[in-house]
Design an enzyme around this catalytic site. Structure first.
Site, short mmCIF file in Angstrom:
data_model
loop_
_atom_site.label_atom_id
_atom_site.label_comp_id
_atom_site.label_asym_id
_atom_site.label_seq_id
_atom_site.Cartn_x
_atom_site.Cartn_y
_atom_site.Cartn_z
N CYS A 2 0.12 9.39 -0.44
CA CYS A 2 -0.51 8.48 -1.39
C CYS A 2 -1.09 9.26 -2.57
CB CYS A 2 -1.65 7.66 -0.78
SG CYS A 2 -1.17 6.59 0.54
N ARG A 27 3.72 14.35 -3.45
CA ARG A 27 2.87 14.11 -2.29
C ARG A 27 3.57 13.26 -1.24
NH1 ARG A 27 -2.51 15.04 -3.33
NH2 ARG A 27 -3.25 13.40 -1.98
N TRP A 73 2.28 5.76 0.75
CA TRP A 73 3.04 6.27 1.89
C TRP A 73 2.61 5.41 3.06
CZ3 TRP A 73 2.52 8.55 6.73
CH2 TRP A 73 3.60 9.32 7.18
N ASN A 97 -6.28 5.54 -0.87
CA ASN A 97 -5.62 6.63 -0.15
C ASN A 97 -6.48 6.90 1.08
OD1 ASN A 97 -4.53 9.00 0.77
ND2 ASN A 97 -5.07 10.23 -1.02
N GLY A 98 -5.86 6.90 2.27
CA GLY A 98 -6.63 7.15 3.50
C GLY A 98 -6.35 6.07 4.53
N GLU A 464 9.52 28.57 12.32
CA GLU A 464 9.43 28.17 10.92
C GLU A 464 10.82 27.97 10.31
OE1 GLU A 464 7.35 26.94 9.07
OE2 GLU A 464 8.02 27.32 7.02
N LYS A 468 11.97 24.46 8.65
CA LYS A 468 12.43 24.39 7.25
C LYS A 468 13.78 23.70 7.19
CE LYS A 468 9.96 25.03 5.34
NZ LYS A 468 8.55 25.27 5.23
N GLU A 471 13.57 19.77 8.26
CA GLU A 471 12.84 18.85 7.39
C GLU A 471 13.59 18.54 6.10
OE1 GLU A 471 9.03 20.15 5.79
OE2 GLU A 471 9.66 22.22 5.95
N HIS A 487 16.52 28.15 31.38
CA HIS A 487 15.71 27.25 32.20
C HIS A 487 15.92 25.79 31.80
CE1 HIS A 487 13.90 30.72 34.00
NE2 HIS A 487 13.75 31.22 32.78
N LYS A 582 3.57 15.74 1.13
CA LYS A 582 3.11 17.12 0.91
C LYS A 582 1.70 17.30 1.44
CE LYS A 582 3.38 21.25 -0.94
NZ LYS A 582 4.19 22.21 -0.18
C1 F6R Z 1 6.50 22.13 6.17
C2 F6R Z 1 5.20 21.79 5.65
C3 F6R Z 1 4.22 21.18 6.58
C4 F6R Z 1 2.81 21.70 6.28
C5 F6R Z 1 1.78 20.95 7.13
C6 F6R Z 1 0.38 21.45 6.87
O1 F6R Z 1 7.30 22.73 5.19
O2 F6R Z 1 4.92 21.97 4.50
O3 F6R Z 1 4.55 21.41 7.91
O4 F6R Z 1 2.77 23.07 6.55
O5 F6R Z 1 1.84 19.59 6.84
O6 F6R Z 1 0.01 21.26 5.55
P1 F6R Z 1 -1.17 22.05 4.90
O7 F6R Z 1 -0.79 23.50 4.90
O8 F6R Z 1 -1.33 21.49 3.54
O9 F6R Z 1 -2.38 21.82 5.78
#
Ligand code: F6R
Length: 587
Positions: A2, A27, A73, A97-98, A464, A468, A471, A487, A582
């Site tokens: 949002c 975002r 969102w 937002n929230g 990670e 990546k 997502e 296992h 984001k």
């Molecule tokens: C993946 C990604 C998310 C953030 C997670 C935490 O690429 O960006 O997994 O790492 O949402 O976000 P922050 O770091 O803003 O607390």
């Protein structure tokens, strides 16, 4: 997650508001809307889908000088036109937002009084309640203050009242909102990029502070309506945050920025064999790292360095789990919160929990003055610059380096480690261009499932890499500790499964290689990311063999580049993957 923009000034409002709203697209959202005054009436226009859908309905030349807008969102109720914000009830129109946690109870009470809503959102309940309070008090400030006593949860609200054609209101609690102050104009927004078209100067709001914006005057009140005097802050960063600077995607641009980001961190915090201005973890017995997503993965890498080099026992917990698990709080421990945005709701809640229990907190945060940075006792800013792509790259890498600096700060004989670390930026520059990622990616893009394997630190890296990839490319992927395959998971491996093996840790190489051979024997094709030039995989991204301290960090960029190219080949919306946000400001 949002985005909110509000404007009041002497210029036509719609172009300014929409420019701000577009800069918040990163975002994450699924609908958008705007409300503005026209001929003493509030016009509301909202639309499901991309901002372009809303844009197509707007007249940018409209004679309006005040308005509010929102990217939604969906949390309560589907992503559709009806649930999109702004929401109007009676004289009140607002964006939110929230999450309002007690909205069901409030809704029942309002139903009992004969109020009804078409929208399924928690936000319409807030609009209705605020309208009721306004009707009772005939005073917007009093009504907002009373509203805060009744609603629970997180909120940033920008509000218009039909009776006040010259005033904009806003309030926040646990959701971000800043107030940009230009010359004869004010812009409210969820994040800095949205105010930069108007001003670099802004007020930060504390929880439960109310803003009243009139032409040429911004007044801030606390929840009891006492005026609060504040200094403005000035944004010091790059003004071209919304530009890809010639790169096809923000993600690619941000990967290319990694060498500079890391270089700056090393220049700022190290000199010869010294580490300066880095928080000293020595007095603490144990370290507890709490974070979400990639920040959690950075924490796992941090655990390896903190345990191996600083000899500090370290646990890493998902913030969403930390909140609800049984705790054995120990005041001799340090809780480290890691967050790019500094607004992640779960991480913020974990921070508050640790603080309430008297534990020292250190946050590793990218966004300056964000809620997590402001709420923690100590802060380590990663200063990676604004990250726009939803999938984090440079901010994640900066988090890893920050944790390594914390570890090295406790090590006396650190000269050789620092010398290794200083080689990292040039390796990254080299690895961005060295390999034919596209050809590896072409093969991976045909897979339905891709496993990432690794042991120890390599498993933390693999987690990670896998996140990546999934997502942004939407290919199902999982990271597995290589030794766990037998296992259960190995039953999923066949000739159609993609496997990426991370083998950076030489000490465990024999074990890792024998696990890879088991996978090859089941027909899978294995791509290894490794500095070990031996014949144990179907293909290899062969990295330079450095020392054990530096080696793991060399695998990060190749994994980011692979994910990027797979998503590109699949034609995905790389910078704004579906369903993702984001900044995850709700639980
Ligand atoms: C993946 C990604 C998310 C953030 C997670 C935490 O690429 O960006 O997994 O790492 O949402 O976000 P922050 O770091 O803003 O607390």
């Amino acid at each position: 997650m949002c985005g909110i923009v509000g404007y009041l000034g002497n210029r036509k409002a719609i172009p300014i508001i929409m420019e701000g709203l577009k800069s918040l697209e990163y975002r994450g959202y699924d609908s958008s809307g705007i409300a503005y005054f026209k001929d003493h009436k509030i016009e509301v226009i909202k639309k499901e889908g991309k901002i372009q859908n809303l844009d197509a309905l707007l007249n940018y030349d409209e004679d309006t000088f005040m308005g509010i807008a929102h990217t939604r969102w969906a949390t309560h109720g589907k992503a559709n036109d009806l649930n999109a914000h702004p929401h109007t009830y009676g004289k009140i129109t607002l964006v939110h937002n929230g999450i309002i946690e007690n909205y069901e109870d409030l809704k029942k009470a309002l139903f009992a009084k004969g109020k009804h809503f078409e929208s399924e959102t928690d936000t319409i309940v807030v609009a209705c309640l605020l309208d009721e309070l306004y009707e009772e008090t005939r005073d917007m400030l009093k009504a907002i203050s009373l509203l805060m006593q009744k609603i629970q949860g997180s909120y940033a609200l920008a509000i218009l009242c039909k009776d006040e054609t010259d005033t904009l209101y806003a309030v926040r609690k646990d959701s971000p909102l800043i107030v940009g102050v230009g010359e004869n104009e004010t812009i409210l927004a969820s994040d800095i990029p949205a105010i930069l078209g108007v001003t670099k100067n802004y007020y930060l709001l504390n929880d439960k502070e109310i803003v009243q914006v009139k032409k040429n005057k911004v007044t801030i009140y606390d929840e009891h309506l006492n005026e609060v005097l504040k200094e403005t802050k000035t944004y010091q960063g790059d003004l071209e945050v919304s530009s890809k600077k010639g790169y096809e995607h923000f993600m690619l641009k941000e990967i290319h920025e990694e060498p500079e980001v890391l270089q700056n961190l090393l220049l700022k915090y190290t000199k010869e064999d010294k580490i300066r201005e880095v928080f000293d973890i020595t007095p603490y017995k144990n370290i507890e790292i709490v974070a979400c997503g990639s920040a959690y993965h950075a924490g796992l890498i941090g655990k390896y360095y903190l345990e191996t080099y600083a000899n500090k026992k370290t646990t890493v917990t998902y913030a969403s789990e930390y909140r609800y698990q049984k705790h054995f709080f120990d005041k001799e421990n340090l809780v480290i919160l890691i967050s790019q945005s500094g607004e992640t709701a779960d991480t913020l809640a974990a921070l508050k929990l640790a603080k309430e229990n008297g534990i020292d907190t250190l946050s590793i945060v990218n966004v300056r003055d964000s809620s997590i940075a402001r709420s923690s006792k100590y802060v380590f800013y990663t200063d990676a610059g604004i990250e726009v792509a939803v999938a984090t790259t440079k901010a994640y890498f900066a988090q890893v380096i920050a944790l390594i600096l914390l570890a090295l700060n406790t090590v006396e004989d650190r000269a050789s480690y620092l010398a290794s670390l200083r080689k990292l930026p040039s390796f990254i520059t080299k690895y961005i261009d060295s390999f034919d990622y596209e050809s590896y990616a072409k093969r991976l893009a045909t897979c339905e499932h891709i496993f990432y394997l690794g042991r120890g630190i390599d498993y933390a890296l693999a987690m990670e890499g896998s996140l990546k990839l999934k997502e942004i490319s939407y290919i199902h992927s999982e990271a597995y500790p290589s030794g766990e395959l037998k296992h259960g998971t190995i039953s999923l491996i066949d000739e159609n499964t993609g496997v990426i093996a991370v083998v950076m840790n030489e000490e465990l190489k024999e074990k890792s290689i024998s696990n890879i051979k088991e996978v090859l024997a089941r027909g899978a094709k294995v791509l290894a990311i490794t500095p070990i030039d031996e014949d144990f995989a179907s293909s290899k991204i062969l990295l330079t063999k450095e020392d054990a301290f530096l080696n793991p960090l060399l695998a990060i960029v190749p994994m980011q580049m692979l994910a990027y190219h797979v998503a590109k080949i699949k034609g995905c919306d790389i910078d704004k993957p579906r369903n993702l946000a984001k900044s995850v400001t709700v639980e």
